[in-house]
Design an enzyme around this catalytic site. Sequence first.
Site, PDB file in Angstrom:
ATOM      1  N   SER A  22       0.825  -1.200   0.000  1.00 63.79           N
ATOM      2  CA  SER A  22       0.000   0.000   0.000  1.00 63.79           C
ATOM      3  C   SER A  22       0.866   1.259   0.000  1.00 63.79           C
ATOM      4  O   SER A  22       1.896   1.331   0.673  1.00 63.79           O
ATOM      5  CB  SER A  22      -0.890  -0.012   1.243  1.00 63.79           C
ATOM      6  N   ILE A  72       3.947  11.257   3.629  1.00 62.51           N
ATOM      7  CA  ILE A  72       2.807  11.624   2.787  1.00 62.51           C
ATOM      8  C   ILE A  72       1.623  12.077   3.638  1.00 62.51           C
ATOM      9  O   ILE A  72       0.907  13.011   3.293  1.00 62.51           O
ATOM     10  CB  ILE A  72       2.386  10.442   1.897  1.00 62.51           C
ATOM     11  N   GLY A  73       1.413  11.411   4.759  1.00 65.63           N
ATOM     12  CA  GLY A  73       0.308  11.796   5.635  1.00 65.63           C
ATOM     13  C   GLY A  73      -1.037  11.250   5.215  1.00 65.63           C
ATOM     14  O   GLY A  73      -2.078  11.860   5.484  1.00 65.63           O
ATOM     15  N   LEU A  74      -1.032  10.080   4.547  1.00 68.97           N
ATOM     16  CA  LEU A  74      -2.279   9.406   4.139  1.00 68.97           C
ATOM     17  C   LEU A  74      -3.178  10.301   3.286  1.00 68.97           C
ATOM     18  O   LEU A  74      -4.394  10.350   3.472  1.00 68.97           O
ATOM     19  CB  LEU A  74      -3.046   8.899   5.361  1.00 68.97           C
ATOM     20  N   CYS A 131       1.193   3.655  10.791  1.00 71.07           N
ATOM     21  CA  CYS A 131       1.681   4.782  10.000  1.00 71.07           C
ATOM     22  C   CYS A 131       2.331   5.819  10.901  1.00 71.07           C
ATOM     23  O   CYS A 131       1.666   6.377  11.782  1.00 71.07           O
ATOM     24  CB  CYS A 131       0.547   5.423   9.208  1.00 71.07           C
ATOM     25  N   LYS A 165      -1.305  -4.544  10.082  1.00 69.33           N
ATOM     26  CA  LYS A 165       0.021  -4.091   9.637  1.00 69.33           C
ATOM     27  C   LYS A 165       0.764  -3.467  10.809  1.00 69.33           C
ATOM     28  O   LYS A 165       0.308  -2.480  11.388  1.00 69.33           O
ATOM     29  CB  LYS A 165      -0.110  -3.094   8.490  1.00 69.33           C
ATOM     30  N   ILE A 191       7.214  -5.273   7.935  1.00 72.23           N
ATOM     31  CA  ILE A 191       6.959  -4.127   8.810  1.00 72.23           C
ATOM     32  C   ILE A 191       6.528  -2.903   7.998  1.00 72.23           C
ATOM     33  O   ILE A 191       6.733  -2.876   6.784  1.00 72.23           O
ATOM     34  CB  ILE A 191       8.225  -3.745   9.612  1.00 72.23           C
ATOM     35  N   ASN A 192       5.939  -1.931   8.711  1.00 67.70           N
ATOM     36  CA  ASN A 192       5.794  -0.615   8.123  1.00 67.70           C
ATOM     37  C   ASN A 192       7.137   0.094   8.264  1.00 67.70           C
ATOM     38  O   ASN A 192       8.113  -0.491   8.735  1.00 67.70           O
ATOM     39  CB  ASN A 192       4.661   0.166   8.820  1.00 67.70           C
ATOM     40  N   THR A 266       8.838  -0.029  -2.006  1.00 67.51           N
ATOM     41  CA  THR A 266       9.688   1.025  -2.569  1.00 67.51           C
ATOM     42  C   THR A 266      10.300   0.630  -3.904  1.00 67.51           C
ATOM     43  O   THR A 266      10.490   1.479  -4.786  1.00 67.51           O
ATOM     44  CB  THR A 266      10.794   1.396  -1.557  1.00 67.51           C
TER      45      THR A 266
END
Length: 305
Positions: A22, A72-74, A131, A165, A191-192, A266
Amino acid sequence: MSVDLAVQLGRLTLPNPILVASGTFGYAKEMSGIVDLAKLGGILPKTITSSPRPGNKPWRTVETTGGMLNSIGLDNDGIDYFVANHLPYLGSLGSPLVVSIAGKTKEDFVRMASKLGEHAQVAAIELNISCPNVSGGIDFGTDPATCEKLVAEVRAACSHPIIAKLTPNVTSIAAVAKAAEAGGADAVSAINTVQGMAIDWKRKKPMLGNVIGGLSGPAIKPVALRCVFQIAKATSVPIIGIGGISTLDDVMEFLIAGATAVQIGTANYFDPTLCNRVVDELPGAINTLGASSVQEIVGTLQLPS
């Protein structure tokens, strides 16, 4: 020797273990000209929230040695827009659709999961409780008791498989994974991103508008492997490994460490065809180990005696 690439994550069956992470694949339409979307084991579009979010102020991304910082901040248009405008396309691609959601409160998560549970195109729901780039974004992923309660309430409100997650920014990720398992999660993804920052020393200012962001890319792969290994030792919940995967060898390392599937993130920015190539190359690598299925090699790391 033929190889069975299908994997089972609790109630979720995937045709192969290669998913896209995501936030790194847009809403899939952006990649349709260069990626065979139907060939993927699963697609995770960018995380959605209850209401539209403008995201964080720039800069939002900074390249680092061996990786990338993002904050990004969702940024998204909210769940109603997603259901009306993105879900029909995503549900038509022939690849399992796992929708990532993030909420400010437990009630937020429950409402969104319940709404998505009405749509058969959704194969599973991933709870983004990790996040680092929004206020409260990792609160549910750092306290085991809070995590267990959230997962349990979402599972009760939605019949779709649930994936939690997890963040590496905790003292014990295994403890949080055990809590997610106890709450009824079908799987955990780990992981995040790892929290980090970048500084412009000449201007004496942080480079990210939000000051601190999430580090992803090859630099975090050793951390991610460690987390997957620790979760696999402490729980029986299926694991989706994430973190710095950019080659077939990386995928195999995560499977051997205990992941049943992986998400590639990435690497999509610099090698968008990687996922398709890995799906093609995976049977040969599994055959090299004398196995004929993905499941045979999961968690087969041999430790020193």
